[in-house]
Design an enzyme around this catalytic site. Structure first.
Site, short mmCIF file in Angstrom:
data_model
loop_
_atom_site.label_atom_id
_atom_site.label_comp_id
_atom_site.label_asym_id
_atom_site.label_seq_id
_atom_site.Cartn_x
_atom_site.Cartn_y
_atom_site.Cartn_z
N TYR A 148 78.61 -26.30 4.07
CA TYR A 148 78.47 -24.98 4.70
C TYR A 148 79.68 -24.68 5.58
O TYR A 148 80.26 -23.59 5.50
CB TYR A 148 77.17 -25.01 5.51
CG TYR A 148 76.84 -23.79 6.32
CD1 TYR A 148 76.55 -22.56 5.71
CD2 TYR A 148 76.73 -23.87 7.71
CE1 TYR A 148 76.19 -21.46 6.48
CE2 TYR A 148 76.35 -22.79 8.47
CZ TYR A 148 76.08 -21.58 7.85
OH TYR A 148 75.71 -20.50 8.61
P1 NAP Z 1 68.06 -15.52 7.20
O1 NAP Z 1 67.21 -15.00 8.30
O2 NAP Z 1 67.69 -16.80 6.53
O3 NAP Z 1 68.20 -14.35 6.09
C1 NAP Z 1 68.97 -14.62 4.98
C2 NAP Z 1 69.28 -13.34 4.23
O4 NAP Z 1 70.12 -13.69 3.13
C3 NAP Z 1 68.06 -12.68 3.66
O5 NAP Z 1 68.30 -11.30 3.55
C4 NAP Z 1 67.95 -13.31 2.28
O6 NAP Z 1 67.28 -12.50 1.31
C5 NAP Z 1 69.42 -13.45 1.91
N1 NAP Z 1 69.58 -14.56 1.00
C6 NAP Z 1 69.07 -15.82 1.14
N2 NAP Z 1 69.32 -16.56 0.05
C7 NAP Z 1 69.99 -15.75 -0.80
C8 NAP Z 1 70.51 -15.91 -2.11
N3 NAP Z 1 70.38 -17.06 -2.75
N4 NAP Z 1 71.14 -14.86 -2.69
C9 NAP Z 1 71.29 -13.69 -2.04
N5 NAP Z 1 70.81 -13.47 -0.80
C10 NAP Z 1 70.17 -14.48 -0.19
O7 NAP Z 1 69.58 -15.72 7.67
P2 NAP Z 1 70.31 -15.35 9.05
O8 NAP Z 1 70.01 -16.43 10.02
O9 NAP Z 1 70.05 -13.94 9.40
O10 NAP Z 1 71.83 -15.56 8.62
C11 NAP Z 1 72.65 -14.48 8.20
C12 NAP Z 1 74.08 -14.97 8.12
O11 NAP Z 1 74.49 -15.50 9.38
C13 NAP Z 1 74.29 -16.10 7.11
O12 NAP Z 1 75.50 -15.94 6.44
C14 NAP Z 1 74.33 -17.35 7.98
O13 NAP Z 1 75.06 -18.37 7.38
C15 NAP Z 1 75.00 -16.81 9.22
N6 NAP Z 1 74.71 -17.60 10.42
C16 NAP Z 1 73.45 -17.73 10.88
C17 NAP Z 1 73.22 -18.50 12.02
C18 NAP Z 1 71.85 -18.71 12.58
O14 NAP Z 1 71.72 -19.53 13.51
N7 NAP Z 1 70.82 -18.05 12.08
C19 NAP Z 1 74.29 -19.11 12.69
C20 NAP Z 1 75.57 -18.93 12.19
C21 NAP Z 1 75.78 -18.17 11.05
P3 NAP Z 1 65.69 -12.75 1.00
O15 NAP Z 1 64.97 -12.19 2.20
O16 NAP Z 1 65.42 -11.99 -0.24
O17 NAP Z 1 65.50 -14.23 0.87
#
Ligand code: NAP
Length: 240
Positions: A148
């Site tokens: 990642y």
């Molecule tokens: P999340 O709540 O898990 O939501 C993930 C989103 O991505 C959902 O809309 C999901 O769609 C979609 N997704 C998941 N798997 C997918 C796939 N195989 N193909 C296409 N779309 C997919 O994630 P989040 O925490 O909001 O994270 C958003 C971004 O921020 C990501 O890039 C993550 O790496 C980054 N990030 C997050 C954190 C954290 O602590 N949360 C920290 C640093 C960076 P569905 O609803 O249809 O599954």
């Protein structure tokens, strides 16, 4: 303004989609993998904020190129703001990294954004914005998430590489790297680990999806027009 946000059904992507609608977007594309119910809930929030929601379903982890082309094909007309937010973190220590997880992590976090930008570039309006959501794990060592961290570091650098490509059209390309954010991605450990997670930030709290969305909204606004090729730290001063 017309905006497309990948992974906008939940979490950070939802907050960005709703935030851009609040900032006056006429159309907001809500991409998601499979969770139509969550995407519809985002659509209702976007509509309530005054924008037309457009739902686009496409998994991006199996084949990032095909997935990106599917998203681009579903998008009608021009575009002002593209936010590559969809991601999975594929948590695995180095010795456990398996080929399937590695490929899925790279497809969604790096391959799909690159090809989505390429596909939509001709329809991106002059003065537009590209924002890639990466992670604070590209600034600190992340032995729990090597694949990642590597994929997201690639995405950081993609923005640097593309800033001169899009600059002549007044289009900015930037990355925003969140720290630990209270979303489904961390739902399995945050309830017990909250105090420990909060202590990583100088603000002694866990970040919210809105904390990150506000940074994206700034970059998408006119106020962000002179910022490009950058990685914006939105970790709440984590691990400084
Ligand atoms: P999340 O709540 O898990 O939501 C993930 C989103 O991505 C959902 O809309 C999901 O769609 C979609 N997704 C998941 N798997 C997918 C796939 N195989 N193909 C296409 N779309 C997919 O994630 P989040 O925490 O909001 O994270 C958003 C971004 O921020 C990501 O890039 C993550 O790496 C980054 N990030 C997050 C954190 C954290 O602590 N949360 C920290 C640093 C960076 P569905 O609803 O249809 O599954």
């Amino acid at each position: 303004m017309k905006a497309l946000v990948t992974g906008a059904s939940r979490g950070i992507g939802r907050a960005i989609a709703v935030g851009l609608a609040e900032d006056g977007a006429e159309v907001v594309g809500i991409h998601y993998a499979a969770n139509r119910e969550a995407a519809s809930a985002t659509a209702a929030l976007v509509a309530a904020a005054g924008a037309k929601p457009v739902l686009i379903e496409a998994p991006l982890d199996v084949d990032g190129v095909a997935g990106a082309r599917r998203v681009a094909a579903a998008w009608e007309g021009d575009l002002d703001v593209l936010v590559n937010n969809a991601g999975i973190n594929g948590q695995q220590a180095f010795g456990e990294v398996d080929e399937d997880t590695y490929r899925r992590v790279v497809e969604i976090n790096l391959t799909a954004p690159l090809f989505l930008i390429q596909e939509l570039a001709p329809r991106l309006n002059d003065g537009g914005r590209i924002v890639n959501i990466t992670t604070g794990y590209t600034r600190v060592a992340a032995p729990t998430h090597p694949a990642y961290a590597a994929a997201k570091a690639g995405l950081n650098n993609l923005g640097l590489a593309l800033a001169p490509v899009f600059g002549p059209r007044g289009i900015t390309v930037n990355a925003v790297m969140p720290g630990i954010i209270d979303t489904d991605m961390n739902a399995d450990w945050l309830p017990e680990g909250r105090a420990q997670a909060a202590a990583i930030s100088v603000f002694d709290r866990v970040g919210t999806a809105e904390d990150v969305a506000l940074v994206v909204r700034y970059l998408a606004s006119d106020a962000g027009r002179w910022v490009t090729g950058q990685v914006i730290d939105a970790t709440g001063g984590s691990a400084l």
